[in-house]
Design a protein around this motif. Sequence first.
Motif, short mmCIF file in Angstrom:
data_model
loop_
_atom_site.label_atom_id
_atom_site.label_comp_id
_atom_site.label_asym_id
_atom_site.label_seq_id
_atom_site.Cartn_x
_atom_site.Cartn_y
_atom_site.Cartn_z
N TYR A 211 0.84 -1.20 0.00
CA TYR A 211 0.00 0.00 0.00
C TYR A 211 0.87 1.26 0.00
O TYR A 211 0.64 2.18 -0.80
CB TYR A 211 -0.92 0.03 1.22
CG TYR A 211 -1.61 1.37 1.36
CD1 TYR A 211 -2.67 1.71 0.52
CD2 TYR A 211 -1.15 2.32 2.27
CE1 TYR A 211 -3.28 2.95 0.61
CE2 TYR A 211 -1.76 3.57 2.36
CZ TYR A 211 -2.82 3.88 1.53
OH TYR A 211 -3.40 5.12 1.60
N TYR A 212 1.85 1.30 0.88
CA TYR A 212 2.68 2.50 0.98
C TYR A 212 3.53 2.71 -0.27
O TYR A 212 3.86 3.86 -0.61
CB TYR A 212 3.58 2.44 2.22
CG TYR A 212 2.86 2.83 3.49
CD1 TYR A 212 2.34 4.11 3.66
CD2 TYR A 212 2.70 1.91 4.53
CE1 TYR A 212 1.67 4.47 4.82
CE2 TYR A 212 2.02 2.26 5.69
CZ TYR A 212 1.52 3.54 5.83
OH TYR A 212 0.85 3.90 6.98
N TYR B 125 1.10 4.48 -2.37
CA TYR B 125 0.79 5.80 -1.80
C TYR B 125 1.96 6.76 -1.96
O TYR B 125 1.76 7.96 -2.21
CB TYR B 125 0.42 5.65 -0.33
CG TYR B 125 -0.09 6.92 0.30
CD1 TYR B 125 -1.20 7.57 -0.22
CD2 TYR B 125 0.54 7.47 1.42
CE1 TYR B 125 -1.68 8.74 0.36
CE2 TYR B 125 0.06 8.64 2.01
CZ TYR B 125 -1.05 9.27 1.47
OH TYR B 125 -1.51 10.43 2.04
N TYR C 126 1.89 8.01 -5.36
CA TYR C 126 0.80 9.00 -5.41
C TYR C 126 1.28 10.36 -4.90
O TYR C 126 1.05 11.39 -5.53
CB TYR C 126 -0.36 8.48 -4.57
CG TYR C 126 -1.45 9.49 -4.29
CD1 TYR C 126 -2.46 9.74 -5.22
CD2 TYR C 126 -1.50 10.18 -3.08
CE1 TYR C 126 -3.47 10.65 -4.96
CE2 TYR C 126 -2.50 11.09 -2.81
CZ TYR C 126 -3.49 11.33 -3.75
OH TYR C 126 -4.49 12.23 -3.49
N PHE D 257 -1.84 0.99 -7.20
CA PHE D 257 -3.08 0.91 -6.42
C PHE D 257 -3.98 -0.21 -6.93
O PHE D 257 -4.60 -0.94 -6.15
CB PHE D 257 -3.84 2.25 -6.48
CG PHE D 257 -3.35 3.28 -5.52
CD1 PHE D 257 -3.28 3.03 -4.16
CD2 PHE D 257 -2.96 4.54 -5.98
CE1 PHE D 257 -2.84 3.99 -3.27
CE2 PHE D 257 -2.51 5.51 -5.09
CZ PHE D 257 -2.45 5.24 -3.73
N ARG E 287 -8.33 -0.80 3.08
CA ARG E 287 -7.79 0.33 2.32
C ARG E 287 -8.30 0.39 0.87
O ARG E 287 -7.90 1.28 0.12
CB ARG E 287 -6.26 0.26 2.30
CG ARG E 287 -5.62 0.57 3.66
CD ARG E 287 -4.13 0.66 3.50
NE ARG E 287 -3.49 1.23 4.67
CZ ARG E 287 -2.53 0.63 5.38
NH1 ARG E 287 -2.14 -0.59 5.03
NH2 ARG E 287 -1.99 1.23 6.42
N GLU F 168 -10.02 3.64 -0.04
CA GLU F 168 -9.01 4.71 -0.11
C GLU F 168 -8.22 4.62 -1.41
O GLU F 168 -7.92 5.64 -2.04
CB GLU F 168 -8.09 4.59 1.10
CG GLU F 168 -7.20 5.79 1.34
CD GLU F 168 -6.39 5.68 2.62
OE1 GLU F 168 -5.41 6.41 2.75
OE2 GLU F 168 -6.75 4.86 3.49
N CYS F 169 -7.89 3.39 -1.81
CA CYS F 169 -7.16 3.19 -3.07
C CYS F 169 -7.99 3.65 -4.26
O CYS F 169 -7.46 4.31 -5.17
CB CYS F 169 -6.80 1.71 -3.23
SG CYS F 169 -5.52 1.12 -2.11
N SER G 287 -7.97 7.37 -4.50
CA SER G 287 -6.67 7.84 -5.01
C SER G 287 -6.57 7.63 -6.51
O SER G 287 -6.07 8.49 -7.25
CB SER G 287 -5.52 7.11 -4.30
OG SER G 287 -5.50 7.41 -2.92
#
Length: 270
Positions: free
Chosen positions: A112-113, A116, A119, A139, A151, A154-155, A158
Amino acid sequence: MTYKKSFFISLILSGFLFLSGCNSYDKLLKSNDVTLKYRAAIDYFDKGNYAQAVPLLEDVYKFYIGTAQAETVSYDLAYSYYKVGEYTLAAFQFKTFADGYPLSKYTEDANYYFAYCLYLDSPGKELDQASTKSAINAFQLFIDKYPQSKRVDECNKSIDALTTKLEQKEINNALLYYKIEQYKAAVWAMRNALEDYPATQEKEHLSFLIVKSSYLYALNSVEEKKVDRFTSALEYYSDFKEKFPISSYNDELNGIVKDCNRNIQQLTKK
């Protein structure tokens, strides 16, 4: 003791303690004691002092490869890069961790990070968007790999934000062709933008400019190609009229259509 004197002494002591702390940290950085550095790095990390943790973790990282501590050092270094805003380094380190430790309890977080950080590292819409596309892909891979993750929403948000940036970039490029009077290129670029982003809120405006650009391109063409190009403009108008029968552009378009037909009639009489 007067207030001024007391304040002055306190200021000297504070400065002394600060310099002593700096000297201690400098000595720690220069130390060859890997274990001492690692323990200090973890202490800084646990306290949220990521700027101090980064140089120490970088120093000890290579020494712990292949050891039981390697997983923790690798993840903590990636996370520290993220916390100090070094997103390119963080993305690389998170990807390295995820690839190196696919079964770790931190692997989902690392994946995930990684996305992110890409991003966060995505540039403004006026710049090259390679990292934006990479972030979207990352993502999407995360969603595919962890469909039950908390998440996922949230993805998706984004991805939507990044896609909007790509959309605006492509539309701005198309509008630039129109602005600099490169009408043939403008038609091509606007049609591509509509094909790539069919749900864009700019759909009506772009469709109108396709008609107008095609018309202006015909006006500026050599005589022997004008009939075909005015005809193309009329075809784009028919497509526009089918999609937007009621439009604020109708008055201007009616004038364009009238002039296209007039030019075609005059040219075909010659």
